[in-house]
Design a protein around this motif. Structure first.
Motif, PDB file in Angstrom:
ATOM      1  N   MET A  65       1.938   9.900  20.223  1.00 20.39           N
ATOM      2  CA  MET A  65       3.205   9.706  20.502  1.00 20.39           C
ATOM      3  C   MET A  65       3.592   9.994  22.030  1.00 20.39           C
ATOM      4  SD  MET A  65       4.704  13.197  18.841  1.00 20.39           S
ATOM      5  CE  MET A  65       6.375  12.659  19.605  1.00 20.39           C
ATOM      6  N   SER A  66       4.725   9.738  22.449  1.00 23.77           N
ATOM      7  CA  SER A  66       5.229   9.697  23.652  1.00 23.77           C
ATOM      8  C   SER A  66       5.671  11.011  24.120  1.00 23.77           C
ATOM      9  CB  SER A  66       6.396   8.768  24.116  1.00 23.77           C
ATOM     10  OG  SER A  66       7.308   8.898  22.908  1.00 23.77           O
ATOM     11  N   ASP A  67       4.608  11.976  24.441  1.00 25.33           N
ATOM     12  CA  ASP A  67       4.974  13.190  24.682  1.00 25.33           C
ATOM     13  C   ASP A  67       5.675  13.660  26.021  1.00 25.33           C
ATOM     14  OD1 ASP A  67       3.675  15.233  22.751  1.00 25.33           O
ATOM     15  OD2 ASP A  67       1.929  14.219  23.290  1.00 25.33           O
ATOM     16  N   ASN A  68       5.502  12.614  27.065  1.00 26.35           N
ATOM     17  CA  ASN A  68       6.167  12.686  28.440  1.00 26.35           C
ATOM     18  C   ASN A  68       7.335  12.733  28.716  1.00 26.35           C
ATOM     19  OD1 ASN A  68       5.723  10.300  27.418  1.00 26.35           O
ATOM     20  ND2 ASN A  68       5.010   9.146  29.514  1.00 26.35           N
ATOM     21  N   GLU A  69       7.985  12.149  27.694  1.00 25.91           N
ATOM     22  CA  GLU A  69       9.408  12.220  27.797  1.00 25.91           C
ATOM     23  C   GLU A  69      10.344  12.913  26.582  1.00 25.91           C
ATOM     24  OE1 GLU A  69      10.126   7.539  26.623  1.00 25.91           O
ATOM     25  OE2 GLU A  69       8.409   8.291  27.774  1.00 25.91           O
ATOM     26  N   HIS A  70      10.261  12.611  25.573  1.00 26.92           N
ATOM     27  CA  HIS A  70      11.199  13.090  24.369  1.00 26.92           C
ATOM     28  C   HIS A  70      10.498  13.325  23.069  1.00 26.92           C
ATOM     29  CE1 HIS A  70      14.922  13.824  22.381  1.00 26.92           C
ATOM     30  NE2 HIS A  70      14.489  13.252  21.477  1.00 26.92           N
ATOM     31  N   THR A  71      10.355  14.652  22.591  1.00 30.59           N
ATOM     32  CA  THR A  71       9.990  14.860  21.429  1.00 30.59           C
ATOM     33  C   THR A  71      11.063  14.868  20.463  1.00 30.59           C
ATOM     34  OG1 THR A  71       9.950  17.222  22.055  1.00 30.59           O
ATOM     35  CG2 THR A  71       7.898  16.032  22.183  1.00 30.59           C
ATOM     36  N   TYR A  72      10.790  13.975  19.457  1.00 30.56           N
ATOM     37  CA  TYR A  72      11.689  13.989  18.254  1.00 30.56           C
ATOM     38  C   TYR A  72      11.480  15.217  17.410  1.00 30.56           C
ATOM     39  CZ  TYR A  72      12.856   9.201  19.337  1.00 30.56           C
ATOM     40  OH  TYR A  72      13.579   8.114  20.012  1.00 30.56           O
ATOM     41  N   LEU A  73      12.448  15.836  16.572  1.00 32.97           N
ATOM     42  CA  LEU A  73      12.155  16.881  15.569  1.00 32.97           C
ATOM     43  C   LEU A  73      10.937  16.208  14.368  1.00 32.97           C
ATOM     44  CD1 LEU A  73      12.713  19.736  14.746  1.00 32.97           C
ATOM     45  CD2 LEU A  73      14.020  18.686  12.688  1.00 32.97           C
ATOM     46  N   LEU A  74      11.436  15.017  14.073  1.00 29.10           N
ATOM     47  CA  LEU A  74      10.587  14.478  13.202  1.00 29.10           C
ATOM     48  C   LEU A  74      10.080  12.773  13.458  1.00 29.10           C
ATOM     49  CD1 LEU A  74       9.018  14.633  10.214  1.00 29.10           C
ATOM     50  CD2 LEU A  74      11.342  13.391   9.464  1.00 29.10           C
ATOM     51  N   GLU A  75       9.076  12.455  13.476  1.00 35.03           N
ATOM     52  CA  GLU A  75       8.697  10.974  13.906  1.00 35.03           C
ATOM     53  C   GLU A  75       7.735  10.699  12.890  1.00 35.03           C
ATOM     54  OE1 GLU A  75       7.412  10.464  17.827  1.00 35.03           O
ATOM     55  OE2 GLU A  75       6.708   8.444  17.362  1.00 35.03           O
ATOM     56  N   VAL A  76       8.101   9.810  12.105  1.00 33.23           N
ATOM     57  CA  VAL A  76       7.235   9.133  10.790  1.00 33.23           C
ATOM     58  C   VAL A  76       6.831   7.723  11.595  1.00 33.23           C
ATOM     59  CG1 VAL A  76       7.443   7.971   8.802  1.00 33.23           C
ATOM     60  CG2 VAL A  76       8.615  10.124   9.061  1.00 33.23           C
ATOM     61  N   ASP A  77       5.449   7.540  11.710  1.00 36.30           N
ATOM     62  CA  ASP A  77       4.758   6.603  12.497  1.00 36.30           C
ATOM     63  C   ASP A  77       4.044   5.677  11.640  1.00 36.30           C
ATOM     64  OD1 ASP A  77       4.205   5.084  14.574  1.00 36.30           O
ATOM     65  OD2 ASP A  77       2.150   6.416  15.280  1.00 36.30           O
ATOM     66  N   ARG A  78       4.468   4.439  11.150  1.00 32.71           N
ATOM     67  CA  ARG A  78       3.762   3.563  10.441  1.00 32.71           C
ATOM     68  C   ARG A  78       2.987   4.140   9.277  1.00 32.71           C
ATOM     69  NH1 ARG A  78      -0.043   1.755  14.241  1.00 32.71           N
ATOM     70  NH2 ARG A  78       0.519   3.483  15.639  1.00 32.71           N
ATOM     71  N   VAL A  79       3.744   4.698   8.491  1.00 32.50           N
ATOM     72  CA  VAL A  79       3.269   5.544   7.323  1.00 32.50           C
ATOM     73  C   VAL A  79       3.168   4.486   6.145  1.00 32.50           C
ATOM     74  CG1 VAL A  79       3.895   7.316   5.532  1.00 32.50           C
ATOM     75  CG2 VAL A  79       3.884   7.851   7.937  1.00 32.50           C
ATOM     76  N   SER A  80       1.945   4.444   5.460  1.00 36.04           N
ATOM     77  CA  SER A  80       1.789   3.872   4.088  1.00 36.04           C
ATOM     78  C   SER A  80       1.185   4.553   3.107  1.00 36.04           C
ATOM     79  CB  SER A  80       0.890   2.645   4.321  1.00 36.04           C
ATOM     80  OG  SER A  80       1.179   1.596   5.385  1.00 36.04           O
ATOM     81  N   GLN A  81       1.657   4.575   1.927  1.00 41.35           N
ATOM     82  CA  GLN A  81       0.748   5.385   0.901  1.00 41.35           C
ATOM     83  C   GLN A  81       0.965   4.717  -0.348  1.00 41.35           C
ATOM     84  OE1 GLN A  81       2.396   7.099  -2.040  1.00 41.35           O
ATOM     85  NE2 GLN A  81       0.767   8.395  -2.263  1.00 41.35           N
ATOM     86  N   SER A  82       0.110   4.850  -1.091  1.00 41.56           N
ATOM     87  CA  SER A  82      -0.128   4.093  -2.342  1.00 41.56           C
ATOM     88  C   SER A  82      -0.549   4.956  -3.748  1.00 41.56           C
ATOM     89  CB  SER A  82      -1.086   2.776  -2.284  1.00 41.56           C
ATOM     90  OG  SER A  82      -2.335   3.138  -1.984  1.00 41.56           O
ATOM     91  N   TYR A  83      -0.101   4.677  -4.657  1.00 41.44           N
ATOM     92  CA  TYR A  83      -0.689   5.484  -6.104  1.00 41.44           C
ATOM     93  C   TYR A  83      -1.435   4.422  -6.833  1.00 41.44           C
ATOM     94  CZ  TYR A  83       2.873   8.957  -5.829  1.00 41.44           C
ATOM     95  OH  TYR A  83       3.552  10.093  -5.459  1.00 41.44           O
ATOM     96  N   GLY A  84      -2.932   4.845  -6.665  1.00 42.39           N
ATOM     97  CA  GLY A  84      -3.838   3.580  -7.201  1.00 42.39           C
ATOM     98  C   GLY A  84      -3.890   2.377  -6.472  1.00 42.39           C
ATOM     99  N   THR A  85      -3.175   1.241  -6.979  1.00 45.77           N
ATOM    100  CA  THR A  85      -3.336  -0.049  -6.446  1.00 45.77           C
ATOM    101  C   THR A  85      -1.769  -0.345  -6.159  1.00 45.77           C
ATOM    102  OG1 THR A  85      -3.036  -0.984  -8.507  1.00 45.77           O
ATOM    103  CG2 THR A  85      -5.284  -1.040  -7.563  1.00 45.77           C
ATOM    104  N   GLU A  86      -1.040   0.518  -6.504  1.00 45.71           N
ATOM    105  CA  GLU A  86       0.645   0.192  -6.275  1.00 45.71           C
ATOM    106  C   GLU A  86       1.020   0.820  -4.794  1.00 45.71           C
ATOM    107  OE1 GLU A  86       5.021   0.845  -7.885  1.00 45.71           O
ATOM    108  OE2 GLU A  86       2.957   1.720  -9.186  1.00 45.71           O
ATOM    109  N   LYS A  87       1.403  -0.089  -4.078  1.00 48.93           N
ATOM    110  CA  LYS A  87       1.845   0.496  -2.702  1.00 48.93           C
ATOM    111  C   LYS A  87       3.209   0.806  -2.973  1.00 48.93           C
ATOM    112  CE  LYS A  87      -0.982  -1.475   0.659  1.00 48.93           C
ATOM    113  NZ  LYS A  87      -1.164  -0.730   1.807  1.00 48.93           N
TER     114      LYS A  87
END
Lengths: 309, 252
Positions: free
Chosen positions: B1-23
């Protein structure tokens, strides 16, 4: 933003055994007579004959018989009473051992049962250890377990010095170990099913505020699960009161052994075992009433089966 | 992440999740500043609740990263119990500890997680009970409280940990209509106090009024994001328009 609490009306606790006030009064009276007698009896015999010589009935059987002889039609009843009075002192000693073995068996068994049930519900590998233990101890006869402990492993031969002599017969230790191990298996099953009936959202909520899994189980799941477990668990207590009689087969002089020994000398089996049955019944009713009380005292609105529901 | 300028409180970055085969989640990215109220909307099964649960790791993600206050909170080396001190959660079905009074519910975390003594934890519980307007109900058990009251205790319980971020998982969906208002009022109050909140809800009036940003999820993807006026009044996607129209009609 304040509004009244929605519902705080608690229903009056139901009495399960007796329905009317009369039945309840009789039950309480019987309990007072039984426990009053038993406590005086033990006090007398332990303190070296406080009221009457050790082992002697408070009222001489002959007095009761002669009393009955003067009342036509009741002579038979008084004879039976005199017979009971004659042997009750000996039986009361056996009753003590029955009570001690049962209470200690349940008590120490409980502390094994809780981790067993937690492992069963929440464990990974420990789940299978718990399952194996429970199936083994529930799946074989208690009598066989006592034989293994007493004859096979000779537990009574290894009683450490400071415990030697606590019981008149060291076989009682083998019986106690058997009761602890066996009741732990049964208790763990009651507690397991109670833990499983606690809503899974409770554990999730505990974890969500940062409790570790162990702490969430300890502070959130167990306090609820153990309350749910009380009615089923009472069954195990009652079961052990009666099945502690199996200790007689490894020479422990508890209630059943005493009665059996006396009966084989006077040949009045029916009378002796009727008296014994009444004594067991008194213990069982006391236990179930006590647990009923515990259930009501620990009841929380919306939780468990107590009258606070 | 871009530490040098601004930190967000929460940053979600390209998150994927699946239960079994279901995305369930596909490549989700968004970020929140301190004090932001981000509302997740979308049809059932779109992954909103799962997204929320990934943030306090009640659900584990397959790939991507999540940062809280500049620190990565995903990955096996992160202590989830430490993370959860910082992130409060409010559940759809309240999940109050059924054997504890309202006050004890709030005290448990401060006492057993933060290590406060009984007196301090009690004081903190009383403050938070007052904040949600339930001081008279302090000693009531959850079974004696209405749904709205229970949910307010649930909010107070999460707040008592003094988190940096609050997650709300459909906090009013299990409530009778007449009880929804009191919970939304507490949430609105919380937003006014500057709490950072990530909210899954079907309460569109709340979203329109309070949200700094709305995310419309469908099929595990962010279909559209923007300030509520954009999504309600001039949505760019047809799916957003039709979903918001339907849900608004249903709730009015």
């Amino acid at each position: 933003m304040s509004e009244p609490v929605v519902d705080t009306t608690h229903e009056e606790g139901e009495t399960r055994l007796s329905t009317g006030g009369l039945g309840r009064t009789l039950l309480v009276a019987a309990g007072v007579v039984f426990w009053g007698w038993l406590l005086l009896r033990w006090a007398n015999d332990w303190l070296g004959g406080l009221f009457v010589p050790v082992g002697q009935p408070f009222v001489a059987p002959a007095t009761i018989e002669s009393l009955g002889a003067s009342i036509p039609g009741l002579a038979g009843a008084f004879d039976a009473l005199a017979f009971a009075v004659e042997y009750l002192p000996a039986l009361s000693e056996g009753l003590w051992l029955t009570l001690v073995l049962t209470v200690l068996g349940i008590f120490f068994g409980f502390f094994i049962a809780v981790p067993l049930s937690v492992a069963r519900v929440y464990g990974n590998l420990s789940k299978y250890v718990s399952l194996l233990y429970t199936e083994l101890l529930r799946g074989t006869p208690l009598l066989a377990q006592l034989f293994v402990l007493y004859f096979g492993l000779n537990i009574s031969g290894y009683v450490p010095g400071f415990l030697d002599g606590v019981f008149a017969n060291n076989a009682a230790w083998a019986a106690l170990v058997g009761f602890i191990l066996n009741s732990a298996a049964y208790q763990s099953e009651y507690i397991r099913s109670a833990l499983q009936s606690v809503d899974t959202g409770q554990l999730t909520a505990g974890r969500a505020i940062g409790l570790s899994k162990v702490d969430a189980i300890r502070y959130v799941v167990l306090p609820q699960g153990l309350r749910f477990a009380i009615p089923g668990w009472t069954n195990e207590l009652i079961y052990l009161i009666k099945y502690s009689s199996l200790a007689a087969f490894i020479t422990v002089p508890e209630l059943f052994k005493r009665a059996n020994d006396i009966a084989s000398s006077n040949f009045r089996y029916t009378a002796m075992f009727t008296i014994t049955a009444v004594l067991y019944l008194a213990l069982v009713i006391t236990a179930s009433r006590m647990m009923n009380y515990v259930e009501d005292r620990t009841a929380i609105p919306g939780l468990g089966t107590g009258s606070g529901r | 992440m871009s530490d040098n300028e601004h930190t967000y409180l929460l940053e979600v970055d390209r998150v994927s999740q699946s239960y079994g085969t279901e995305k369930v989640l596909r490549d989700i990215s968004f970020e929140m500043d301190r004090g932001d109220v981000t509302v997740l909307v979308g049809p059932s099964g779109s992954g909103k609740s799962t997204m929320l649960r990934c943030v306090n790791r009640l659900t584990e993600i397959d790939s991507g990263n999540i940062y809280l206050d500049g620190e990565r909170i995903t990955g096996p080396d992160v202590d989830v119990n430490e993370l959860r001190k910082e992130v409060g959660m409010v559940f759809q079905d309240f999940n109050l500890f059924a054997h504890l009074t309202a006050r004890q519910n709030i005290m448990l975390g401060p006492r057993r997680v933060l290590g406060l003594d009984k007196e301090e934890a009690g004081k903190r519980a009383d403050e938070h009970l007052e904040m949600v307007g339930l001081t008279p109900q302090a000693d009531s058990y959850p079974g004696e409280l209405s749904g709205g009251q229970q949910q307010r205790v649930g909010i107070a319980r999460a707040l008592a940990m003094e988190p940096k971020l609050m997650l709300f998982d459909e906090p009013t969906s299990a409530l009778d209509p007449e009880l929804i208002g009191e919970v939304l009022e507490v949430m609105r109050d919380l937003a006014d106090r500057g709490m950072t909140m990530l909210v899954v809800t079907h309460e569109m009036s709340f979203a329109r009024e309070v949200a700094s940003e709305m995310l419309f999820l469908d099929g595990g993807k962010i279909v559209e994001r923007g300030p509520p006026e954009q999504l309600f009044d001039r949505p760019e996607e047809d799916r957003t328009a039709s979903f918001l129209r339907r849900i608004t009609e249903m709730h009015s």
